[in-house]
Design a protein around this motif. Sequence first.
Motif, mmCIF file in Angstrom:
data_model
loop_
_atom_site.group_PDB
_atom_site.id
_atom_site.type_symbol
_atom_site.label_atom_id
_atom_site.label_comp_id
_atom_site.label_asym_id
_atom_site.label_seq_id
_atom_site.Cartn_x
_atom_site.Cartn_y
_atom_site.Cartn_z
ATOM 1 N N HIS A 74 -22.953 -5.191 10.014
ATOM 2 C CA HIS A 74 -23.605 -5.040 8.716
ATOM 3 C C HIS A 74 -23.385 -3.612 8.219
ATOM 4 N N PHE A 75 -23.069 -3.479 6.940
ATOM 5 C CA PHE A 75 -22.905 -2.180 6.302
ATOM 6 C C PHE A 75 -23.649 -2.226 4.967
ATOM 7 N N ILE A 76 -24.193 -1.099 4.547
ATOM 8 C CA ILE A 76 -24.798 -1.054 3.218
ATOM 9 C C ILE A 76 -24.165 0.070 2.414
ATOM 10 N N LEU A 77 -24.257 -0.085 1.101
ATOM 11 C CA LEU A 77 -23.742 0.914 0.172
ATOM 12 C C LEU A 77 -24.649 2.136 0.180
ATOM 13 N N ILE A 78 -24.037 3.289 0.262
ATOM 14 C CA ILE A 78 -24.739 4.551 0.080
ATOM 15 C C ILE A 78 -24.173 5.144 -1.204
ATOM 16 N N ARG A 79 -24.983 5.175 -2.229
ATOM 17 C CA ARG A 79 -24.508 5.667 -3.523
ATOM 18 C C ARG A 79 -24.200 7.156 -3.461
ATOM 19 N N GLY A 80 -23.208 7.554 -4.222
ATOM 20 C CA GLY A 80 -22.846 8.963 -4.306
ATOM 21 C C GLY A 80 -24.037 9.812 -4.705
ATOM 22 N N GLY A 81 -24.210 10.939 -4.025
ATOM 23 C CA GLY A 81 -25.312 11.832 -4.315
ATOM 24 C C GLY A 81 -26.617 11.454 -3.643
#
Length: 161
Positions: free
Chosen positions: A131-138
């Motif tokens: 499982h991976f999740i998105l880490i938004r920029g900033g």
Amino acid sequence: MTEMWEVVSRLLTDSRYLVLATADRQGRPWATPVFFAARDEDRLVWVSAPDSRHSRNLAERPDVAITVFDSHAPIGGAEALYLEAAAGPADDFVEALTMLNARLPADKELSGDDLAPSGPLLAYSADVRRHFILIRGGDPRFDNVTDARTRVTRPSRKAPQ
């Protein structure tokens, strides 16, 4: 870590569609949206025509990538779940139908007559490996300027004392 795992659970519960990425024997990729249900964070099910391109690809290569996200999220507010899994015909089509029907309106529910060999569809399942999740920029928790992904794992349960 618990907070990040909660994103996995929430996206699987709240989303109706996933994007299934498959590849044929020669490695040519194909991505398709499918309506799905999740038994838990590690098992997803859907139905598809066995002669559809993604189903034929699964027969040749069971390794898949899956993305689940809210396509209505405002720009800059997206969350996404990325999964690595092995997929193929479901072992228990009754369980798959029960899970899917729990998410469908009554007039759209599936029956055993919808499934092969008499019907046009086959129940499929994906066993999630990672499982991976998105880490938004900033994101202030990370040192990333651009969007990135991070692997997440189920938090361990503490033994009762």
